[in-house]
Write an enzyme that holds these catalytic residues in place. Structure first.
Site, short mmCIF file in Angstrom:
data_model
loop_
_atom_site.label_atom_id
_atom_site.label_comp_id
_atom_site.label_asym_id
_atom_site.label_seq_id
_atom_site.Cartn_x
_atom_site.Cartn_y
_atom_site.Cartn_z
N CYS A 246 0.83 -1.21 0.00
CA CYS A 246 0.00 0.00 0.00
C CYS A 246 0.86 1.26 0.00
O CYS A 246 1.51 1.56 -0.99
CB CYS A 246 -0.98 -0.04 1.17
N HIS A 331 -3.81 -5.24 -0.08
CA HIS A 331 -3.47 -5.80 1.23
C HIS A 331 -3.52 -7.32 1.22
O HIS A 331 -4.60 -7.91 1.39
CB HIS A 331 -4.42 -5.25 2.31
N GLU A 333 -2.58 -9.26 3.47
CA GLU A 333 -2.94 -9.73 4.82
C GLU A 333 -4.44 -9.63 5.06
O GLU A 333 -4.94 -10.08 6.11
CB GLU A 333 -2.19 -8.93 5.88
#
Length: 366
Positions: A246, A331, A333
């Site tokens: 990001c 992202h 995650e």
């Protein structure tokens, strides 16, 4: 209690207040995720923003201890169509209203969030204010047009001192620009020995920690507001394998000679399709950013575009042609959202192994 949202163009929405009674001013954005409001509220990348959730019913499963992405939320406010104050879930420990009140986050419910979202899509993100219905919207709008958005957002959300999250695997120095806990969880799952450092840590201090790899975290705001981080990354490239997410992706691009620009209304949600140009596969990703790497600026760099957004064609991944370094705009995650791209953390581990085995090599050949 009634509360109004006033936008900088004078548009006004009147609805029901919940959460804190605080007045607030911020950049009004929208998120398209259907679930995950707890993770959204606690994502440091929303620093200074008022979030509009497009899914109509919010709060029905409450708030629990496990799904936070930071300890101290940094957003300015939350807007929903319908706020549920009677959650039903076995993990719920408090209602959304109770949590937001305890953290001084004001909320607004009962407005037409579709109309607000369409306005943002048409005109771009707008500054807005939560205020009493007795205040004159035209006066509030005039004040908003004279205000500038803060430029120290990373400084607000980054850790002030370095700290360790010990493991017995590779040592990863995680530069905290507004890190989500999900990144730390994924590195911990791989038994990494993680050292989290402030955003303004020098390259020399990072190298003294003897890292096997460097992680560039997510974070809020304009990447050009963090020139010290750009200089640090520029001095680290080629010395240690790097993985950026990001804001970390944008900072790496700037450090490599590319440029960034603001998107009209950004990408925020957990349902964004991204194509991996290396394999042709498409992943559904979690995203939260208002800036992007300028495509034409890549031509003057030693970078290869590896991923693109299928919704608008913007750059979603980069890889160095010379050094062990790669980044993604989304992202992997998740938290919230799908974990389609979780394997990127394993790619990072593989790149570190290759670097140790073969020395300096491009991520394309790791």
């Amino acid at each position: 209690m009634k509360r109004q949202l006033v936008l900088e163009d004078g548009t006004t929405f009147i609805g029901k207040a919940f959460g804190s009674e605080e007045k607030t001013i911020g950049e009004v954005v929208f998120n398209t995720g259907m679930t995950g409001y707890q993770e959204i509220l606690s994502d440091p990348s929303y620093c200074g923003q008022i979030i509009t959730l497009t899914y109509p019913l919010i709060g029905n499963y409450g708030v629990n201890r496990d799904d936070f992405e930071s300890i101290y939320p940094a957003l300015k406010g939350l807007i929903v169509k319908e706020h549920c104050d009677t959650p039903s879930n076995w993990r719920s420990q408090m209602s959304l209203h109770e949590y937001m009140k305890s953290k001084n986050i004001p909320g607004l419910a009962g407005i037409d969030t579709r109309k607000l979202t369409r306005k943002i899509r048409q005109y771009g993100t707008l500054r807005g204010a939560f205020c009493s219905i007795t205040e004159d919207p035209l006066e509030v709008a005039e004040q908003l047009t004279r205000m500038s958005l803060p430029s120290n957002q990373v400084q607000q959300v980054s850790t002030k001192t370095a700290y360790a999250n010990p493991g017995r695997g590779y040592r990863i120095v995680l530069m905290d620009f507004g890190m989500k806990h999900g990144i730390l969880r994924e590195l911990t799952r791989r038994d990494c020995d993680v050292v989290v450092v402030p955003y303004n840590t020098s390259a020399e201090d990072i190298i003294r920690l003897s890292p096997d790899g460097i992680m560039l975290s997510n974070g809020p705001g304009d990447p050009k507001d963090v020139p010290e981080a750009v200089d640090t990354i520029r001095n680290l490239v080629g010395k240690v394998p790097i993985f950026g997410i990001c804001l970390g992706h944008q900072l790496f691009a700037l450090a490599s000679g590319a440029n960034t620009e603001k998107l009209k209304f950004g990408h925020r949600g957990s349902n964004h399709p991204v194509k991996d140009l290396r394999t042709g596969k498409v992943a559904i990703t979690s995203q939260n950013h208002g800036y992007t790497v300028t495509e034409s600026s890549i031509l003057r760099t030693q970078l290869t575009v590896t991923h693109v957004a299928l919704n608008d064609g913007t750059i979603e991944g980069l890889c160095s042609n010379e050094y062990p370094a790669f980044t993604v705009q989304y992202h992997p995650e998740a938290s919230p959202g799908p974990d389609d791209a979780n394997g990127l953390f394993d790619e990072f581990m593989t790149m570190i192994q290759a670097f140790k085995r073969k020395g300096n090599t491009s991520c394309l050949n790791a």
